[in-house]
Design an enzyme around this catalytic site. Sequence first.
Site, PDB file in Angstrom:
ATOM      1  N   ASN A   9       0.698  -0.826  -0.050  1.00 38.78           N
ATOM      2  CA  ASN A   9      -0.129   0.503   0.333  1.00 38.78           C
ATOM      3  C   ASN A   9       0.547   1.795  -0.094  1.00 38.78           C
ATOM      4  O   ASN A   9       1.242   1.399   0.663  1.00 38.78           O
ATOM      5  CB  ASN A   9      -1.242   0.440   0.876  1.00 38.78           C
ATOM      6  CG  ASN A   9      -1.714   1.431   1.087  1.00 38.78           C
ATOM      7  OD1 ASN A   9      -1.567   1.774   0.627  1.00 38.78           O
ATOM      8  ND2 ASN A   9      -2.144   1.275   2.750  1.00 38.78           N
ATOM      9  N   TRP A  10       1.166   1.859  -1.096  1.00 37.63           N
ATOM     10  CA  TRP A  10       2.171   2.910  -1.479  1.00 37.63           C
ATOM     11  C   TRP A  10       1.458   4.396  -0.996  1.00 37.63           C
ATOM     12  O   TRP A  10       1.711   5.158  -0.261  1.00 37.63           O
ATOM     13  CB  TRP A  10       2.096   2.960  -2.750  1.00 37.63           C
ATOM     14  CG  TRP A  10       2.860   2.579  -3.438  1.00 37.63           C
ATOM     15  CD1 TRP A  10       3.645   1.268  -2.738  1.00 37.63           C
ATOM     16  CD2 TRP A  10       4.198   2.566  -5.018  1.00 37.63           C
ATOM     17  NE1 TRP A  10       4.668   0.847  -3.073  1.00 37.63           N
ATOM     18  CE2 TRP A  10       4.390   1.388  -4.528  1.00 37.63           C
ATOM     19  CE3 TRP A  10       3.542   3.090  -5.808  1.00 37.63           C
ATOM     20  CZ2 TRP A  10       5.226   1.026  -6.360  1.00 37.63           C
ATOM     21  CZ3 TRP A  10       4.711   3.133  -6.880  1.00 37.63           C
ATOM     22  CH2 TRP A  10       5.223   2.145  -6.552  1.00 37.63           C
ATOM     23  N   LYS A  11      -0.324   4.091   0.432  1.00 37.31           N
ATOM     24  CA  LYS A  11      -0.677   5.458   0.365  1.00 37.31           C
ATOM     25  C   LYS A  11      -0.042   6.539  -0.160  1.00 37.31           C
ATOM     26  O   LYS A  11      -0.202   6.417  -1.745  1.00 37.31           O
ATOM     27  CB  LYS A  11      -0.356   5.385   2.314  1.00 37.31           C
ATOM     28  CG  LYS A  11      -0.490   4.544   2.955  1.00 37.31           C
ATOM     29  CD  LYS A  11      -0.157   4.687   3.738  1.00 37.31           C
ATOM     30  CE  LYS A  11       0.009   3.606   4.934  1.00 37.31           C
ATOM     31  NZ  LYS A  11      -0.650   3.463   5.937  1.00 37.31           N
ATOM     32  N   HIS A  93      -9.428   0.515   5.472  1.00 30.21           N
ATOM     33  CA  HIS A  93      -8.366   0.535   6.171  1.00 30.21           C
ATOM     34  C   HIS A  93      -8.773   1.458   7.139  1.00 30.21           C
ATOM     35  O   HIS A  93      -9.663   2.543   6.723  1.00 30.21           O
ATOM     36  CB  HIS A  93      -6.934   1.394   4.622  1.00 30.21           C
ATOM     37  CG  HIS A  93      -6.123   1.301   5.513  1.00 30.21           C
ATOM     38  ND1 HIS A  93      -5.394   2.200   5.775  1.00 30.21           N
ATOM     39  CD2 HIS A  93      -4.767   0.895   4.988  1.00 30.21           C
ATOM     40  CE1 HIS A  93      -4.024   1.975   6.612  1.00 30.21           C
ATOM     41  NE2 HIS A  93      -3.898   0.986   6.129  1.00 30.21           N
ATOM     42  N   GLU A  95      -6.861   3.787   8.375  1.00 32.10           N
ATOM     43  CA  GLU A  95      -6.919   5.515   7.512  1.00 32.10           C
ATOM     44  C   GLU A  95      -7.934   6.119   7.230  1.00 32.10           C
ATOM     45  O   GLU A  95      -8.573   7.042   7.727  1.00 32.10           O
ATOM     46  CB  GLU A  95      -5.039   5.897   7.029  1.00 32.10           C
ATOM     47  CG  GLU A  95      -4.179   5.645   7.953  1.00 32.10           C
ATOM     48  CD  GLU A  95      -2.813   5.856   6.490  1.00 32.10           C
ATOM     49  OE1 GLU A  95      -3.202   5.446   5.989  1.00 32.10           O
ATOM     50  OE2 GLU A  95      -1.730   4.825   7.730  1.00 32.10           O
ATOM     51  N   GLU A 163      -4.760  -5.552  10.859  1.00 27.39           N
ATOM     52  CA  GLU A 163      -3.696  -4.451  10.489  1.00 27.39           C
ATOM     53  C   GLU A 163      -4.143  -3.342  12.231  1.00 27.39           C
ATOM     54  O   GLU A 163      -5.332  -2.686  12.263  1.00 27.39           O
ATOM     55  CB  GLU A 163      -4.372  -3.618   9.321  1.00 27.39           C
ATOM     56  CG  GLU A 163      -3.661  -4.017   7.983  1.00 27.39           C
ATOM     57  CD  GLU A 163      -3.251  -2.991   7.190  1.00 27.39           C
ATOM     58  OE1 GLU A 163      -2.368  -3.148   6.723  1.00 27.39           O
ATOM     59  OE2 GLU A 163      -4.211  -1.764   6.556  1.00 27.39           O
ATOM     60  N   GLY A 169       2.553   2.101  10.908  1.00 25.59           N
ATOM     61  CA  GLY A 169       3.721   2.841  10.726  1.00 25.59           C
ATOM     62  C   GLY A 169       4.624   3.511  11.628  1.00 25.59           C
ATOM     63  O   GLY A 169       4.890   4.515  11.648  1.00 25.59           O
ATOM     64  N   SER A 209       3.827  -2.159  10.367  1.00 28.55           N
ATOM     65  CA  SER A 209       5.159  -2.357  10.437  1.00 28.55           C
ATOM     66  C   SER A 209       5.799  -3.385  10.528  1.00 28.55           C
ATOM     67  O   SER A 209       6.238  -4.168  10.328  1.00 28.55           O
ATOM     68  CB  SER A 209       5.546  -1.969  12.214  1.00 28.55           C
ATOM     69  OG  SER A 209       4.640  -0.524  12.055  1.00 28.55           O
ATOM     70  N   GLY A 230       2.948  -1.338   3.949  1.00 29.12           N
ATOM     71  CA  GLY A 230       2.955   0.226   3.564  1.00 29.12           C
ATOM     72  C   GLY A 230       4.362   0.547   3.154  1.00 29.12           C
ATOM     73  O   GLY A 230       4.952   0.131   2.265  1.00 29.12           O
ATOM     74  N   GLY A 231       4.365   0.847   4.651  1.00 25.89           N
ATOM     75  CA  GLY A 231       7.082   1.976   4.033  1.00 25.89           C
ATOM     76  C   GLY A 231       7.120   0.944   3.133  1.00 25.89           C
ATOM     77  O   GLY A 231       7.939   1.236   2.570  1.00 25.89           O
TER      78      GLY A 231
HETATM   79  C1  PEP Z   1      -0.862  -0.272   5.520  1.00 25.13           C
HETATM   80  O1  PEP Z   1      -1.045   1.364   5.501  1.00 25.13           O
HETATM   81  O2  PEP Z   1      -1.724  -0.858   5.861  1.00 25.13           O
HETATM   82  C2  PEP Z   1       0.572  -0.538   6.946  1.00 25.13           C
HETATM   83  C3  PEP Z   1       0.524  -1.765   6.996  1.00 25.13           C
HETATM   84  O3  PEP Z   1       1.317   0.409   6.381  1.00 25.13           O
HETATM   85  P1  PEP Z   1       3.173  -0.018   7.551  1.00 25.13           P
HETATM   86  O4  PEP Z   1       3.576  -1.224   6.732  1.00 25.13           O
HETATM   87  O5  PEP Z   1       3.472   1.068   7.072  1.00 25.13           O
HETATM   88  O6  PEP Z   1       3.084  -0.194   9.125  1.00 25.13           O
END
Ligand code: PEP
Length: 249
Positions: A9-11, A93, A95, A163, A169, A209, A230-231
């Site tokens: 997920n590049w957000k 999600h 967010e 999640e 994050g 994470s 994500g990251g």
């Molecule tokens: C996400 O945004 O779905 C996520 C899991 O982010 P991260 O891996 O950066 O915690």
Amino acid sequence: MRRKIAAGNWKMNGTAAALTELGALAPHLVQDGPDVVICPPAPLLYRAAEVAKASGIHIGAQDCHMQASGAFTGDISAAMVADTGATFVIVGHSERRDAHEETNGDVRQKVKCAWAAGLTAILCIGESGEDRAANNTLDIIGGQLSGSLPDAMTATNTVIAYEPIWAIGTGLVPSLEQIIEVHDFIRTRLITRFGDDIGNAIPLLYGGSVKPDNAETIFQAENVDGALVGGASLKASDFAPIIAALAAS
Ligand code: PEP
């Protein structure tokens, strides 16, 4: 054998220049290995799908609207997502549940729209840090599952991503025991509601994470079939070792 999936997920990160990461990732796909899905920002979907065609990388959107069409300025329907060549869409999600006040009912509608457009829905659920501290995790997860998952789920139209919000994050990751507890709980709930065949077929992803150095441990859990990342999905050099750890699990 359930489908293994590594989804990124590049957000709200990346412009067209970031699509070179798809080319860098392609050699790391494993024959008969995990499906790899990249969910870039919406303006990149079409170009990403074109670039990814030859590589076997699947492209997904990060959201879709809960209506099929209409006067919703700035929004994107599931059919529009499918029209770009994308085949997956993330829905619910945290967010979006948080910043856009999406309810379980809204998310349920989005899942139905995704299915109607022929997309696979990656449905996100997860508890807050307060829920976890108050020992409410399984209640929250159970409520999100029953509230946001429509009855017409099949063995192939849905992926569920657990999640924990407090792990997204932050660099914080639940213990393996905590991940196992929640994933086993989700699996049992799915089997109870949808029966053995469908309940056992749905891939369950862990997200929050996930990094190259913790992926191997997380993938030890029997009911963890992959990750939503994500990251660490932004750079092929970070995402590739996660795909390799999943392939080896
Ligand atoms: C996400 O945004 O779905 C996520 C899991 O982010 P991260 O891996 O950066 O915690």
